[in-house]
Design an enzyme around this catalytic site. Sequence first.
Site, PDB file in Angstrom:
ATOM      1  N   GLY A  23      43.263  18.130  82.793  1.00 24.64           N
ATOM      2  CA  GLY A  23      43.517  18.468  84.191  1.00 24.64           C
ATOM      3  C   GLY A  23      43.426  17.267  85.104  1.00 24.64           C
ATOM      4  N   THR A  69      38.607  16.286  76.298  1.00 21.06           N
ATOM      5  CA  THR A  69      38.357  17.112  75.114  1.00 21.06           C
ATOM      6  C   THR A  69      39.604  17.231  74.248  1.00 21.06           C
ATOM      7  N   CYS A  70      40.719  17.579  74.868  1.00 24.50           N
ATOM      8  CA  CYS A  70      41.934  17.892  74.111  1.00 24.50           C
ATOM      9  C   CYS A  70      42.348  16.731  73.201  1.00 24.50           C
ATOM     10  N   CYS A 125      42.334  19.842  70.862  1.00 27.33           N
ATOM     11  CA  CYS A 125      43.667  20.260  70.399  1.00 27.33           C
ATOM     12  C   CYS A 125      44.312  19.282  69.414  1.00 27.33           C
ATOM     13  N   LYS A 134      42.307  18.391  66.074  1.00 29.55           N
ATOM     14  CA  LYS A 134      42.238  19.679  65.372  1.00 29.55           C
ATOM     15  C   LYS A 134      43.571  20.019  64.711  1.00 29.55           C
ATOM     16  N   TYR A 181      47.299   7.355  77.795  1.00 28.98           N
ATOM     17  CA  TYR A 181      46.759   7.971  79.022  1.00 28.98           C
ATOM     18  C   TYR A 181      46.437   6.902  80.064  1.00 28.98           C
ATOM     19  N   GLY A 231      32.894  33.668  65.947  1.00 28.99           N
ATOM     20  CA  GLY A 231      34.117  34.359  65.540  1.00 28.99           C
ATOM     21  C   GLY A 231      35.247  34.153  66.521  1.00 28.99           C
ATOM     22  N   TYR A 233      37.947  31.178  68.720  1.00 28.90           N
ATOM     23  CA  TYR A 233      39.012  30.231  68.390  1.00 28.90           C
ATOM     24  C   TYR A 233      38.514  29.152  67.419  1.00 28.90           C
ATOM     25  N   ILE A 234      37.427  28.478  67.827  1.00 26.94           N
ATOM     26  CA  ILE A 234      37.006  27.297  67.068  1.00 26.94           C
ATOM     27  C   ILE A 234      36.487  27.690  65.692  1.00 26.94           C
ATOM     28  N   GLU A 271      39.559  28.562  63.537  1.00 30.03           N
ATOM     29  CA  GLU A 271      40.394  27.399  63.211  1.00 30.03           C
ATOM     30  C   GLU A 271      39.677  26.458  62.246  1.00 30.03           C
ATOM     31  N   ARG A 309      37.396  38.232  69.616  1.00 27.49           N
ATOM     32  CA  ARG A 309      37.259  39.245  70.669  1.00 27.49           C
ATOM     33  C   ARG A 309      38.307  39.003  71.753  1.00 27.49           C
ATOM     34  N   HIS A 338      69.425  33.864  61.810  1.00 26.76           N
ATOM     35  CA  HIS A 338      69.156  34.290  60.443  1.00 26.76           C
ATOM     36  C   HIS A 338      69.247  33.108  59.485  1.00 26.76           C
ATOM     37  N   GLU A 346      63.528  36.254  64.029  1.00 30.36           N
ATOM     38  CA  GLU A 346      64.572  37.263  64.295  1.00 30.36           C
ATOM     39  C   GLU A 346      64.002  38.681  64.228  1.00 30.36           C
TER      40      GLU A 346
HETATM   41  P1  FAD Z   1      38.370  17.975  79.585  1.00 26.99           P
HETATM   42  O1  FAD Z   1      39.615  17.742  78.832  1.00 26.99           O
HETATM   43  O2  FAD Z   1      37.176  18.367  78.818  1.00 26.99           O
HETATM   44  O3  FAD Z   1      38.079  16.639  80.388  1.00 26.99           O
HETATM   45  C1  FAD Z   1      36.905  16.441  81.126  1.00 26.99           C
HETATM   46  C2  FAD Z   1      36.627  14.950  81.229  1.00 26.99           C
HETATM   47  O4  FAD Z   1      35.645  14.721  82.226  1.00 26.99           O
HETATM   48  C3  FAD Z   1      36.065  14.331  79.946  1.00 26.99           C
HETATM   49  O5  FAD Z   1      36.849  13.233  79.566  1.00 26.99           O
HETATM   50  C4  FAD Z   1      34.647  13.905  80.310  1.00 26.99           C
HETATM   51  O6  FAD Z   1      34.216  12.730  79.663  1.00 26.99           O
HETATM   52  C5  FAD Z   1      34.799  13.671  81.797  1.00 26.99           C
HETATM   53  N1  FAD Z   1      33.557  13.780  82.563  1.00 26.99           N
HETATM   54  C6  FAD Z   1      32.641  14.792  82.508  1.00 26.99           C
HETATM   55  N2  FAD Z   1      31.666  14.586  83.391  1.00 26.99           N
HETATM   56  C7  FAD Z   1      31.954  13.416  84.026  1.00 26.99           C
HETATM   57  C8  FAD Z   1      31.311  12.672  85.061  1.00 26.99           C
HETATM   58  N3  FAD Z   1      30.189  13.104  85.647  1.00 26.99           N
HETATM   59  N4  FAD Z   1      31.874  11.499  85.448  1.00 26.99           N
HETATM   60  C9  FAD Z   1      33.008  11.053  84.863  1.00 26.99           C
HETATM   61  N5  FAD Z   1      33.661  11.726  83.896  1.00 26.99           N
HETATM   62  C10 FAD Z   1      33.146  12.897  83.490  1.00 26.99           C
HETATM   63  N6  FAD Z   1      43.351  24.105  74.186  1.00 26.99           N
HETATM   64  C11 FAD Z   1      44.651  24.400  73.901  1.00 26.99           C
HETATM   65  O7  FAD Z   1      45.420  24.707  74.827  1.00 26.99           O
HETATM   66  N7  FAD Z   1      45.139  24.330  72.621  1.00 26.99           N
HETATM   67  C12 FAD Z   1      44.353  23.982  71.576  1.00 26.99           C
HETATM   68  O8  FAD Z   1      44.825  23.934  70.432  1.00 26.99           O
HETATM   69  C13 FAD Z   1      42.989  23.687  71.829  1.00 26.99           C
HETATM   70  N8  FAD Z   1      42.173  23.329  70.813  1.00 26.99           N
HETATM   71  C14 FAD Z   1      40.868  23.019  71.080  1.00 26.99           C
HETATM   72  C15 FAD Z   1      40.050  22.677  70.019  1.00 26.99           C
HETATM   73  C16 FAD Z   1      38.728  22.372  70.250  1.00 26.99           C
HETATM   74  C17 FAD Z   1      37.845  22.000  69.087  1.00 26.99           C
HETATM   75  C18 FAD Z   1      38.217  22.401  71.577  1.00 26.99           C
HETATM   76  C19 FAD Z   1      36.785  22.045  71.852  1.00 26.99           C
HETATM   77  C20 FAD Z   1      39.022  22.738  72.657  1.00 26.99           C
HETATM   78  C21 FAD Z   1      40.359  23.065  72.413  1.00 26.99           C
HETATM   79  N9  FAD Z   1      41.216  23.437  73.442  1.00 26.99           N
HETATM   80  C22 FAD Z   1      42.521  23.757  73.168  1.00 26.99           C
HETATM   81  C23 FAD Z   1      40.738  23.526  74.841  1.00 26.99           C
HETATM   82  C24 FAD Z   1      41.140  22.279  75.657  1.00 26.99           C
HETATM   83  O9  FAD Z   1      40.724  21.127  74.969  1.00 26.99           O
HETATM   84  C25 FAD Z   1      40.501  22.340  77.036  1.00 26.99           C
HETATM   85  O10 FAD Z   1      40.845  23.565  77.657  1.00 26.99           O
HETATM   86  C26 FAD Z   1      40.978  21.204  77.929  1.00 26.99           C
HETATM   87  O11 FAD Z   1      40.699  19.954  77.363  1.00 26.99           O
HETATM   88  C27 FAD Z   1      40.303  21.310  79.297  1.00 26.99           C
HETATM   89  O12 FAD Z   1      40.709  20.244  80.114  1.00 26.99           O
HETATM   90  P2  FAD Z   1      39.825  19.782  81.357  1.00 26.99           P
HETATM   91  O13 FAD Z   1      40.641  18.798  82.115  1.00 26.99           O
HETATM   92  O14 FAD Z   1      39.308  20.951  82.092  1.00 26.99           O
HETATM   93  O15 FAD Z   1      38.538  19.072  80.718  1.00 26.99           O
HETATM   94  P1  NDP Z   2      35.047  31.480  71.998  1.00 25.92           P
HETATM   95  O1  NDP Z   2      34.598  32.022  73.296  1.00 25.92           O
HETATM   96  O2  NDP Z   2      36.465  31.618  71.620  1.00 25.92           O
HETATM   97  O3  NDP Z   2      34.178  32.126  70.829  1.00 25.92           O
HETATM   98  C1  NDP Z   2      32.788  32.038  70.838  1.00 25.92           C
HETATM   99  C2  NDP Z   2      32.278  32.829  69.650  1.00 25.92           C
HETATM  100  O4  NDP Z   2      30.884  32.617  69.525  1.00 25.92           O
HETATM  101  C3  NDP Z   2      32.502  34.333  69.787  1.00 25.92           C
HETATM  102  O5  NDP Z   2      32.908  34.851  68.552  1.00 25.92           O
HETATM  103  C4  NDP Z   2      31.124  34.844  70.188  1.00 25.92           C
HETATM  104  O6  NDP Z   2      30.881  36.154  69.741  1.00 25.92           O
HETATM  105  C5  NDP Z   2      30.231  33.870  69.432  1.00 25.92           C
HETATM  106  N1  NDP Z   2      28.913  33.750  70.049  1.00 25.92           N
HETATM  107  C6  NDP Z   2      28.619  33.485  71.336  1.00 25.92           C
HETATM  108  N2  NDP Z   2      27.297  33.451  71.517  1.00 25.92           N
HETATM  109  C7  NDP Z   2      26.727  33.713  70.308  1.00 25.92           C
HETATM  110  C8  NDP Z   2      25.395  33.849  69.855  1.00 25.92           C
HETATM  111  N3  NDP Z   2      24.360  33.694  70.687  1.00 25.92           N
HETATM  112  N4  NDP Z   2      25.198  34.135  68.548  1.00 25.92           N
HETATM  113  C9  NDP Z   2      26.220  34.314  67.708  1.00 25.92           C
HETATM  114  N5  NDP Z   2      27.512  34.201  68.082  1.00 25.92           N
HETATM  115  C10 NDP Z   2      27.756  33.906  69.370  1.00 25.92           C
HETATM  116  O7  NDP Z   2      34.563  29.966  72.013  1.00 25.92           O
HETATM  117  P2  NDP Z   2      34.907  28.728  71.091  1.00 25.92           P
HETATM  118  O8  NDP Z   2      33.689  27.905  71.080  1.00 25.92           O
HETATM  119  O9  NDP Z   2      35.510  29.163  69.801  1.00 25.92           O
HETATM  120  O10 NDP Z   2      36.050  27.990  71.922  1.00 25.92           O
HETATM  121  C11 NDP Z   2      35.873  27.720  73.314  1.00 25.92           C
HETATM  122  C12 NDP Z   2      37.184  27.851  74.034  1.00 25.92           C
HETATM  123  O11 NDP Z   2      38.000  26.708  73.758  1.00 25.92           O
HETATM  124  C13 NDP Z   2      38.033  29.029  73.578  1.00 25.92           C
HETATM  125  O12 NDP Z   2      37.655  30.212  74.218  1.00 25.92           O
HETATM  126  C14 NDP Z   2      39.414  28.595  73.968  1.00 25.92           C
HETATM  127  O13 NDP Z   2      39.656  28.900  75.318  1.00 25.92           O
HETATM  128  C15 NDP Z   2      39.361  27.086  73.780  1.00 25.92           C
HETATM  129  N6  NDP Z   2      39.987  26.745  72.486  1.00 25.92           N
HETATM  130  C16 NDP Z   2      41.324  26.959  72.367  1.00 25.92           C
HETATM  131  C17 NDP Z   2      41.957  26.723  71.172  1.00 25.92           C
HETATM  132  C18 NDP Z   2      43.422  26.984  71.061  1.00 25.92           C
HETATM  133  O14 NDP Z   2      44.092  27.111  72.087  1.00 25.92           O
HETATM  134  N7  NDP Z   2      43.979  27.069  69.864  1.00 25.92           N
HETATM  135  C19 NDP Z   2      41.230  26.228  70.007  1.00 25.92           C
HETATM  136  C20 NDP Z   2      39.823  26.024  70.248  1.00 25.92           C
HETATM  137  C21 NDP Z   2      39.237  26.285  71.448  1.00 25.92           C
HETATM  138  P3  NDP Z   2      31.273  37.433  70.606  1.00 25.92           P
HETATM  139  O15 NDP Z   2      32.748  37.604  70.491  1.00 25.92           O
HETATM  140  O16 NDP Z   2      30.479  38.506  69.967  1.00 25.92           O
HETATM  141  O17 NDP Z   2      30.844  37.133  72.005  1.00 25.92           O
END
Ligand code: FAD
Ligand code: NDP
Length: 466
Positions: free
Chosen positions: A18, A44-45, A50, A53, A101, A186, A188-189, A192, A215, A450, A455
Amino acid sequence: MSTMNFDCDLLVIGAGSGGVRAGRFAAQRGARVIVVEGGALGGTCVNVGCIPKKLYSYAAHYAEAFEQSQGFGWEAVEPHFDWSVLKARRAAEIGRLNGIYDGLLKAAGATLVRGWARVIDPHTVAVRPVPGGADSAVQHYRARHILLATGGQPQKVDGPGAEWALTSDDMFDIDPFPRRLVVIGGGYIACEFASIFNGLGAQVTLVHRGPRLLRGFDHEVADFVTAEMRKKGVTVHLQCTVAEAQRQGDTQRLRLKQAAAEDAVIEADAVLHATGRIPRTRGLGLEAIGITLNANGTVPVDAHFQTAVPSVHAIGDLVGHMALTPVALGEAMVLVDRLFGDGTRPPIDYAMVPTAVFTHPNIGTVGLSEEAARERGPVRIYRSDFKPLQHTLSGSTERTLMKIVVDDASDRVLGMHMVGADAGEVVQGFAVALQAGLTKAQLDRTVGIHPTAAEEFVTMREVTRR
Ligand code: FAD
Ligand code: NDP
């Protein structure tokens, strides 16, 4: 207020998805922009989300590809996977993206400041330089607008063994490769990473507290992908928690408490807590300037991403509308248009945000689940579950699920869901149509391509259920 009082028109905290998008586009519109980043560019991404991953997901798919190629006449080879090669090649690619970037911000005319930022007052930000920088003194910047785009971070959950557990951030460089991996969660992460490490050769056990994975997703989709993951070798325990954990050397021993079975003891080389992420607000100084966080830690904003302090805005994971990169990008565009454009860009339609889960096979989905749609009124469900053409020869038992949820009264398509190869690629296109008000009759008029799996979305005629 005169522009002359400020060092910049927009100071962005966080160069993630963002923040970089907002900084670039604001600068391109002539605003004076400073972007502050304490970590690696791209957030993060790019660094731990993303991109790495998805690269690992591609890597994991090859295991099946080698095996399945024999059904097409390729001679059997004994493939050998080298985790250190994959890690090194991923790191090099991410390094290249960090540079891109940097270049994007510079080309747009934004100034990048390396350090950790704290908001001091509604127009002032203090930056503590990252160690090793040329200047170690805290710098202050005055900004007309401040944008908080600091994203989120993984959260481990309390409980037995939490002290040894890893988060997704740790998994990309884990050493050695975990032969036995337990994944808690359970969402996304969890799903995956379970698929990825299973594909790469680990013995994976996924432990989820709830009765169903993913969920909020369509139940049939979640159940279907759970069955597919199990077929591919992931052990999935539902309604299960860790009751006890011990560690002996590098081996962790977990006692699992299950609702539907006897307690079980399993051993693991690594335990991943994939249990959600929390907004990254620590040290930002928000409370002191009058921003009170929501109960879940997100920053409250109005429809224009403005916080309780008019000069301070927030987007992305920090506000938590949907933690997805395209959502953070979209929010940045809406905000920049409001602050530095003509303000005509429409708001994001969160209900129509498509998403993919890169499980094996992938999930692609847009719109309402069957369950959510039924709460709104009568629906028609069209569903197809089939063996993809490729697997008629590959020997794989993988199946594909496609599902359309239609509002019975208006014929409007409310949701489209797929579990299968490249589901995200397929659903992205249909998301455009849904956004434009797609009806089932329009799907029926559309000619298919096809032979494809896609399709099927335009050839389902029989109502499966109402
Ligand atoms: P971020 O990308 O997290 O950026 C925040 C930045 O702020 C970081 O670089 C951090 O260092 C910096 N920062 C924090 N605090 C400070 C500070 N005080 N001063 C200076 N800098 C600071 N989304 C998808 O759409 N598709 C996917 O396949 C996908 N896979 C994912 C897989 C994983 C394992 C994870 C964890 C997330 C995934 N996501 C995915 C989610 C996606 O990465 C995030 O939604 C996205 O990066 C959010 O962007 P953002 O700009 O809000 O924050
Ligand atoms: P999610 O919110 O998707 O899932 C968190 C999981 O942890 C849920 O299954 C939840 O269970 C479980 N949980 C939460 N608290 C506890 C606890 N105390 N004990 C046991 N289980 C618990 O978060 P993720 O960390 O997987 O990912 C964070 C976000 O990042 C996603 O929601 C998504 O927006 C983004 N992301 C997107 C991806 C993509 O676009 N492909 C890939 C990876 C991340 P319950 O359902 O019961 O609450």
